[in-house]
Motif scaffolding. Structure first.
Motif, PDB file in Angstrom:
ATOM      1  N   THR A   1      36.644  26.483  37.258  1.00 45.02           N
ATOM      2  CA  THR A   1      37.076  27.287  36.083  1.00 45.02           C
ATOM      3  C   THR A   1      36.032  28.415  35.882  1.00 45.02           C
ATOM      4  OG1 THR A   1      37.491  25.057  35.246  1.00 45.02           O
ATOM      5  CG2 THR A   1      37.820  26.870  33.784  1.00 45.02           C
TER       6      THR A   1
ATOM      7  N   HIS B   1      38.922  41.416  41.324  1.00 40.47           N
ATOM      8  CA  HIS B   1      38.840  40.060  41.847  1.00 40.47           C
ATOM      9  C   HIS B   1      39.448  39.026  40.804  1.00 40.47           C
ATOM     10  CE1 HIS B   1      34.880  41.135  43.744  1.00 40.47           C
ATOM     11  NE2 HIS B   1      35.798  40.807  44.774  1.00 40.47           N
ATOM     12  N   ASP B   2      40.284  38.125  41.243  1.00 40.10           N
ATOM     13  CA  ASP B   2      40.727  37.189  40.218  1.00 40.10           C
ATOM     14  C   ASP B   2      39.706  36.034  40.392  1.00 40.10           C
ATOM     15  OD1 ASP B   2      41.586  36.136  42.608  1.00 40.10           O
ATOM     16  OD2 ASP B   2      43.593  35.908  42.132  1.00 40.10           O
TER      17      ASP B   2
ATOM     18  N   GLN C   1      40.179  30.981  33.493  1.00 42.48           N
ATOM     19  CA  GLN C   1      41.221  30.836  34.630  1.00 42.48           C
ATOM     20  C   GLN C   1      40.717  29.424  35.376  1.00 42.48           C
ATOM     21  OE1 GLN C   1      42.124  33.819  37.369  1.00 42.48           O
ATOM     22  NE2 GLN C   1      41.408  35.513  35.787  1.00 42.48           N
TER      23      GLN C   1
ATOM     24  N   HIS D   1      40.109  33.117  41.698  1.00 40.77           N
ATOM     25  CA  HIS D   1      40.206  32.520  42.969  1.00 40.77           C
ATOM     26  C   HIS D   1      39.358  33.356  44.139  1.00 40.77           C
ATOM     27  CE1 HIS D   1      42.021  31.249  46.783  1.00 40.77           C
ATOM     28  NE2 HIS D   1      42.629  30.404  46.195  1.00 40.77           N
TER      29      HIS D   1
ATOM     30  N   ARG E   1      38.260  22.761  42.581  1.00 40.09           N
ATOM     31  CA  ARG E   1      38.677  23.148  41.302  1.00 40.09           C
ATOM     32  C   ARG E   1      37.640  23.945  40.763  1.00 40.09           C
ATOM     33  NH1 ARG E   1      42.264  20.273  37.369  1.00 40.09           N
ATOM     34  NH2 ARG E   1      42.963  19.159  39.203  1.00 40.09           N
TER      35      ARG E   1
ATOM     36  N   THR F   1      41.447  27.657  38.823  1.00 47.44           N
ATOM     37  CA  THR F   1      42.133  27.513  40.074  1.00 47.44           C
ATOM     38  C   THR F   1      41.791  26.535  40.933  1.00 47.44           C
ATOM     39  OG1 THR F   1      40.399  28.934  40.752  1.00 47.44           O
ATOM     40  CG2 THR F   1      42.006  30.052  39.814  1.00 47.44           C
ATOM     41  N   GLU F   2      42.762  26.135  41.867  1.00 48.32           N
ATOM     42  CA  GLU F   2      42.516  25.323  42.909  1.00 48.32           C
ATOM     43  C   GLU F   2      42.514  26.180  44.254  1.00 48.32           C
ATOM     44  OE1 GLU F   2      44.115  21.613  43.255  1.00 48.32           O
ATOM     45  OE2 GLU F   2      43.569  21.126  41.033  1.00 48.32           O
ATOM     46  N   ILE F   3      41.446  25.859  45.100  1.00 51.38           N
ATOM     47  CA  ILE F   3      40.865  26.473  46.324  1.00 51.38           C
ATOM     48  C   ILE F   3      40.863  25.711  47.442  1.00 51.38           C
ATOM     49  CG2 ILE F   3      39.654  28.478  47.334  1.00 51.38           C
ATOM     50  CD1 ILE F   3      38.426  28.873  44.270  1.00 51.38           C
TER      51      ILE F   3
ATOM     52  N   ALA G   1      36.019  32.028  46.274  1.00 50.85           N
ATOM     53  CA  ALA G   1      36.129  31.929  47.617  1.00 50.85           C
ATOM     54  C   ALA G   1      35.093  32.981  48.112  1.00 50.85           C
ATOM     55  CB  ALA G   1      37.144  32.160  48.084  1.00 50.85           C
TER      56      ALA G   1
END
Length: 313
Positions: free
Chosen positions: A53, A67-68, A2, A70, A51, A4-6, A74
């Motif tokens: 991965t 949890h995903d 995955q 992201h 960012r 994701t941008e956080i 976080a």
DNA sequence: CTCCAGGGATGAT
DNA sequence: ATCATCCATGGA
């Protein structure tokens, strides 16, 4: 896998990972690779954006823990900590003000409990560089290999895995006399004699007491584990660096520091986020010393002036 | 080469 | 209750 941008305002990834609270993240081109629990992570900071991965062994593994990628990233980096409020709650004095300014964006992260405990058992009388080396050796020898993007990382071995090794094998990872303590503590965790997750329900005082029952864990290591793995932001670990800071900045006239008195002072003076104060003072002191080792006053033998005491030349 | 490090356990005062 | 000593290792 995955990506994701956080959003990560008030966060400095590099400073956080290089502040001596976690020891396994490897710097790569414009980012870091490491693990969060059993999952490999590649993370880089772009301004106020993170960012990340995340790769896991099974895709269900993420969902299983609710949890995903992201949320997991976080949470690990404690992006939910109200850093502005925390900084504002720290005392207003020259030492804290300088450290807070130097450490802007540094967060106290949430580490897995066993990994944090085991790492800090290995930390006694070791420099940060050595602890990183021990952590890497344990991972390479006993951990599980994970691939993330085009990098290879190792997970931190479980207590069960450590428990089934030998003191000799641990010494081969550079642990020295700490090997016996790590092995003994790993056995107590692996057998279920102690349940680190259950410890989370204990009060600060009781948690510290339970941790100190473990071989190789004293007040300092217990406080590190409380701060970095149990979200006890009041915990104030006192190592040689912090003791130096306290002596110079807060007890300049004391002949000897009483541990109980110092503990009482730090709890009252630095307050509910004292752990942040401690980490900022620690990182600031450590970084500013390594730069200015030139012109450091050295006591010369027989009381001779430094420029007269050099041998040869 | 020497110095020292995110200390803890133990035994002597 | 405080204090001294030992414990292993390797980067700086």
């Amino acid at each position: 896998m995955q990506l994701t941008e956080i959003p990560a305002p008030d966060f400095d990834l590099a400073k956080t990972l290089d502040s001596g609270q976690v020891f396994h993240w490897q710097k790569i081109d414009s980012g870091f690779v490491g693990t969060i629990g059993n999952q490999a992570v590649h993370v880089e900071q772009r301004g106020e954006m993170l960012r990340a991965t995340v790769a896991s062994a099974s895709s269900r593994c993420l969902e299983k823990h609710g949890h995903d990628a992201h949320a997991m990233v976080a949470r690990y980096f404690a992006l939910d900590h109200p850093l502005a409020q925390i900084c504002a709650s720290l005392p207003n004095d020259p030492a804290i003000n300088a450290a807070r300014d130097f450490c802007r964006g540094l967060r106290i992260i949430r580490q897995p409990k066993w990994e944090c405990l085991a790492t800090f058992i290995c930390s006694s009388m070791k420099q940060v560089a050595h602890i990183r080396q021990i952590s890497r050796a344990l991972r390479e020898r006993f951990g599980r290999t994970r691939r993330i993007d085009n990098y290879v990382v190792q997970t931190f071995p479980s207590a069960r895995r450590i428990a089934e090794t030998t003191e000799k094998a641990l010494r081969e990872c550079g642990l020295g006399y700490r090997a016996k303590n790590l092995l003994a503590t790993a056995r107590r965790v692996a057998t279920g004699d102690v349940d680190l997750e259950r410890f989370a329900a204990l009060s600060d005082v009781d948690l510290r007491a339970k941790l100190c029952e473990l071989p190789g864990v004293g007040a300092k290591v217990a406080n590190c584990v409380m701060l970095f793995a149990y979200e006890r932001l009041r915990a104030f670990p006192i190592d040689v660096w912090i003791e130096r800071v306290l002596r110079e900045k807060y007890f300049p006239r004391a002949r000897k520091l009483n541990a109980a008195r110092v503990h009482a002072f730090t709890q009252e003076y630095f307050g509910e986020h004292g752990g942040y104060a401690q980490q900022y003072l620690f990182h600031h002191a450590r970084m500013s010393k390594s730069k200015s080792k030139i012109q450091r006053k050295r006591k010369s033998p027989q009381g001779l002036p430094a420029h007269l005491s050099r041998q040869g030349g």
